[in-house]
Scaffold this active site. Structure first.
Site, PDB file in Angstrom:
ATOM      1  N   ASP A   3      37.430  28.224  45.063  1.00 21.26           N
ATOM      2  CA  ASP A   3      36.968  29.599  44.942  1.00 21.26           C
ATOM      3  C   ASP A   3      36.480  29.794  43.507  1.00 21.26           C
ATOM      4  OD1 ASP A   3      36.723  32.395  45.745  1.00 21.26           O
ATOM      5  OD2 ASP A   3      38.419  32.733  44.405  1.00 21.26           O
ATOM      6  N   ASP A   5      35.677  33.311  41.488  1.00 20.22           N
ATOM      7  CA  ASP A   5      36.228  34.382  40.657  1.00 20.22           C
ATOM      8  C   ASP A   5      37.752  34.312  40.657  1.00 20.22           C
ATOM      9  OD1 ASP A   5      36.165  36.538  38.977  1.00 20.22           O
ATOM     10  OD2 ASP A   5      35.861  38.021  40.532  1.00 20.22           O
ATOM     11  N   ASP A 200      42.829  31.867  44.342  1.00 18.55           N
ATOM     12  CA  ASP A 200      43.757  32.776  43.667  1.00 18.55           C
ATOM     13  C   ASP A 200      44.203  33.921  44.568  1.00 18.55           C
ATOM     14  OD1 ASP A 200      41.114  33.981  43.517  1.00 18.55           O
ATOM     15  OD2 ASP A 200      42.000  35.452  42.160  1.00 18.55           O
TER      16      ASP A 200
END
Length: 328
Positions: A3, A5, A200
């Site tokens: 991922d 961001d 995250d």
């Protein structure tokens, strides 16, 4: 499968230690793929932004939810089929590449695909809603309700999806995380034999890994904190957890368990009267492993989420992200 961001960058800056960790991972023989639910930006632009942070990346290393959406459509429709495109340029390119013909909302079409498009007109949304309700096959690039804009947290494509869904009563096929198409498209493109989803967020990255049947690594450089992690239901629990992307290069020992007690690397985590306590000393990563394992055992046994006691405060890693001070 990384991922972006909160994992690779935050805003316009690289996550601390991310460039070094990813360079070392490549050197060790790992194939890296950067995946994003953002359907507005073409892969070449995403790769350029990553390179500007000092991280090696090409357009071939990037897989977007727009590309996954085009794959869903191409698997269902014949080459040359017309598809209403309510997304931005990031959606048009993969439709063209898949041999599909993007058309306007009023034209004859066999399907409709929606994606984030800040220039989308309300009159086109109205027409799309009616066509979806009347039975036009619908693929949505993602259902993200928010995204970080320069002026603050703004409504994401998921807000439009929710509007269309409530009006039409139709559930779209969703390409982005936590649905399977984006991860499956990445695995197909990279020919991955042992794929790992690194993220995250529990509700997109980790749940997406579970839905796809692959291992996951949660890094704690983005939105997930201790309160989120201890409350995670089984379908949102990562296989591995690490303070940052340095976890790609390290062994991940499994904690020893005894009831709700978990011990690993010098830390002991246990739940007393519903309160999580962690004592000992060691690395930050082992602290998180012990805390998560103990909390999940309590949640599974009692159905209640632990409270976070004074002795259960995440330790501060040293400058290398490793050894921490005693938390006893």
């Amino acid at each position: 499968m990384l991922d972006l961001d909160g994992v690779v960058y935050i805003g316009g800056s690289a996550v601390p230690r991310a460039p070094e960790a990813l360079a070392a991972a490549r050197e060790a023989g790992l194939r890296l793929a950067f995946i994003t639910n953002n359907a507005a930006r073409p892969p070449a632009k995403v790769a350029e932004n990553i390179r500007n942070l000092g991280i090696e990346a090409t357009a071939e290393d990037v897989v977007t939810s727009a590309q996954a959406a085009a794959r869903v459509l191409a698997d269902r429709l014949a080459p040359g089929a017309k598809v209403v495109n309510l997304g931005a340029a990031g959606l048009r390119e993969p439709l063209d590449a898949a041999g599909l013909i993007p058309v306007a909302v009023d034209e004859d079409a066999e399907a409709i695909v929606t994606g984030y498009n800040p220039e989308l007109l309300w009159k086109d949304i109205l027409r799309a809603a009616v066509r979806i309700k009347d039975g036009l096959f619908w693929v949505a690039s993602n259902t993200d309700m928010t995204f970080p804009a320069a002026y603050g947290i703004a409504p994401g494509h998921g807000v439009l999806v929710d509007t269309l869904r409530r009006f039409s009563g139709v559930e779209p096929v969703v390409a982005g995380k936590p649905s399977r198409p984006l991860l499956e498209e990445t695995i197909r493109r990279t020919e991955a034999e042992r794929p790992l989803m690194v993220g995250d967020r529990l509700d997109t990255d980790i749940e997406g890994g579970h839905n796809t049947g692959i291992d996951t690594l949660l890094v704690l450089t983005g939105v997930t904190g201790l309160e989120d992690l201890v409350a995670a239901e089984p379908h949102r629990r990562p296989t591995y957890v690490s303070a940052d992307l340095g976890g790609l290069l390290e062994a991940h020992p499994a904690p020893e368990t005894d009831g709700t007690a978990a011990r690993v690397g010098g830390w002991t985590a246990e739940v007393r009267d519903g309160e999580l306590r962690v004592t000992g000393e060691g690395t930050a990563d082992d602290w998180w492993r012990a805390a998560a394992t103990s909390s999940w055992a309590h949640l599974d046994a009692t159905g209640t989420v632990v409270t976070i006691g004074a002795q259960a405060v995440p330790p501060r890693p040293d400058a290398d992200g490793g050894t921490v001070v005693s938390a006893s």
